[in-house]
Write a protein that holds these residues in place. Structure first.
Motif, mmCIF file in Angstrom:
data_model
loop_
_atom_site.group_PDB
_atom_site.id
_atom_site.type_symbol
_atom_site.label_atom_id
_atom_site.label_comp_id
_atom_site.label_asym_id
_atom_site.label_seq_id
_atom_site.Cartn_x
_atom_site.Cartn_y
_atom_site.Cartn_z
ATOM 1 N N TRP A 156 -16.153 16.880 -36.550
ATOM 2 C CA TRP A 156 -16.332 16.983 -35.096
ATOM 3 C C TRP A 156 -15.133 17.666 -34.450
ATOM 4 N N GLY A 190 -14.472 19.764 -31.134
ATOM 5 C CA GLY A 190 -14.024 18.526 -30.518
ATOM 6 C C GLY A 190 -12.550 18.550 -30.152
ATOM 7 N N GLU A 216 -2.777 23.169 -29.180
ATOM 8 C CA GLU A 216 -4.140 23.480 -28.746
ATOM 9 C C GLU A 216 -4.425 24.979 -28.829
ATOM 10 N N ALA A 251 -7.758 17.750 -24.098
ATOM 11 C CA ALA A 251 -7.889 17.459 -22.669
ATOM 12 C C ALA A 251 -7.513 16.029 -22.343
ATOM 13 N N ARG A 265 -11.104 20.444 -28.302
ATOM 14 C CA ARG A 265 -10.950 20.730 -26.875
ATOM 15 C C ARG A 265 -10.968 19.434 -26.076
ATOM 16 N N GLN A 266 -11.856 18.530 -26.436
ATOM 17 C CA GLN A 266 -11.913 17.229 -25.739
ATOM 18 C C GLN A 266 -10.665 16.429 -26.021
ATOM 19 N N SER A 310 -20.183 14.283 -27.429
ATOM 20 C CA SER A 310 -19.111 14.032 -26.461
ATOM 21 C C SER A 310 -18.780 12.543 -26.462
ATOM 22 N N THR A 329 -13.715 8.126 -33.194
ATOM 23 C CA THR A 329 -14.454 8.437 -31.967
ATOM 24 C C THR A 329 -15.312 7.232 -31.588
ATOM 25 N N SER A 387 -14.595 8.140 -25.918
ATOM 26 C CA SER A 387 -13.148 8.063 -26.149
ATOM 27 C C SER A 387 -12.847 8.376 -27.602
ATOM 28 N N TRP A 388 -11.605 8.579 -27.870
ATOM 29 C CA TRP A 388 -11.133 8.847 -29.229
ATOM 30 C C TRP A 388 -9.739 8.245 -29.364
#
Length: 261
Positions: free
Chosen positions: A249, A254, A202, A260, A256-257, A153, A138, A156-157
Motif C-alpha cells: 500500500w 500510500g 517524500e 501528509a 502520500r497519505q 484510504s 494501517t 490512520s497509520w
C-alpha cells in the motif's frame, strides 16, 4: 583496583547482577567514607579539577548516545550507579557518554537478574545481527488494523518498532535486549524520529514513483536501508525503510497519505 577489576570481569561475563553492593561500598557504619567517595567524583570531575580530563574523555567517546543511538551526548553517567556502588564512582569504564533523556530513564537502579542488565557500549556488541524491526500498521475508522491495498484510504497509520532477535540468540540474551529496549523507551523514541524523517524523503519517493511506480519506490527504500545499514545495522532508519518497502500500500501511493500525516 580490586573493585575496578571485579567490575570489568562482571562486564565481560555479563554478570553485573551478581555484584553485591556491600562489596563495592564502605561498611554501613562508615557512611562518611561512602559520601566522600561520591563527593570525590562530583568535585574532581568538575571544571578545572584534576579529574575533568577523564570526564571529558568519557563524554567524547561517542557523538550519539550509545544507549539509544539517537540523542546527542551531553552528559556522562555511571553504568552501575555510584549511589549503590561508590567504589566505582571514578572507574573510567563505568563512565558512559549518554544523552539527557537516556540518563533520566536509566535512573539509579542495579540489575537484579541477567535480563535486567542494560547493554554496555564497551562490552556488548549487538550490531553483529539484525534484531531491530519495524512495521507499518494501517487502521480502519473503528481502529482495527487491516492490510491496506492500493487506492485504500486508511483512517490512520502508525509505525511500530519492536525487537525481533535471530533464532541463534540465547533466550536470556534476547530478553536482555528487550529489557534495554523497554527501559530506554526506544520504541517511542524511534516513532518520534519517523515523524521528522518521512517528510524529508517524500520528494525522492515521489520521483521514484513517477519514474517506475511501486517497484521503483520499493527499490529506492531498500537502497536507503542498505546505505544506512553499512554504518549501523540496527538503526531505526534501517528498520523503517525496510518496513515501508515491504508494505505494498505504501509503495503503491500510500506514501502520500503517510507524508501528509
Amino acid at each position: 583496583m580490586i573493585a575496578a577489576d571485579a567490575y570489568e570481569q562482571a562486564c565481560r561475563t555479563s554478570t553485573l547482577h551478581h555484584m553485591h553492593p556491600a562489596a563495592f561500598a564502605p561498611l554501613p557504619c562508615k557512611k562518611h567514607d561512602r559520601d566522600a567517595l561520591i563527593a570525590m567524583y562530583e568535585r574532581r570531575m568538575g571544571p578545572d579539577h584534576p579529574g575533568r580530563p577523564v570526564y571529558e574523555e568519557a563524554r567524547n567517546r561517542k557523538t550519539k548516545c550509545p544507549m539509544c543511538g539517537v540523542g546527542a551526548v551531553r552528559q556522562v553517567d555511571h553504568h552501575m550507579p555510584k549511589s549503590i556502588y561508590p567504589y566505582l564512582a571514578v572507574v573510567p569504564i563505568n563512565l558512559l557518554p549518554i544523552c539527557s533523556d537516556c540518563n533520566f530513564e536509566k535512573k539509579d537502579r542495579a540489575p537484579t537478574c541477567y535480563e535486567e542488565q542494560a547493554l554496555h557500549p564497551y562490552f556488548d556488541d549487538v550490531d553483529v545481527d539484525r534484531w531491530l524491526r519495524a512495521r507499518l500498521i494501517t487502521r480502519s475508522a473503528d481502529g482495527r488494523a487491516f492490510q491496506a491495498k492500493a487506492l485504500d484510504s486508511p483512517a490512520s497509520w502508525e509505525i511500530e518498532f519492536y525487537v525481533d532477535p535471530p533464532s541463534s540468540w540465547d533466550v536470556q540474551f534476547a530478553e536482555r535486549v528487550r529489557s534495554h529496549f523497554e527501559t530506554f523507551k526506544l520504541a517511542r523514541l524511534y516513532e518520534d524520529q519517523v515523524a521528522d524523517d518521512l517528510p524529508g524523503i517524500e520528494l525522492s519517493i515521489e520521483e521514484a514513483f513517477q519514474a517506475g511506480g511501486a517497484p521503483d519506490v520499493r527499490a529506492h527504500l531498500e537502497g536507503l536501508a542498505r546505505s544506512r545499514a553499512r554504518l549501523h545495522k540496527n538503526s531505526w532508519m534501517v528498520a523503517l525503510y525496510e518496513a515501508l518497502a515491504a508494505q505494498d500500500w505504501f509503495c503503491d501511493g500510500g506514501f502520500r497519505q503517510v507524508a501528509a500525516g
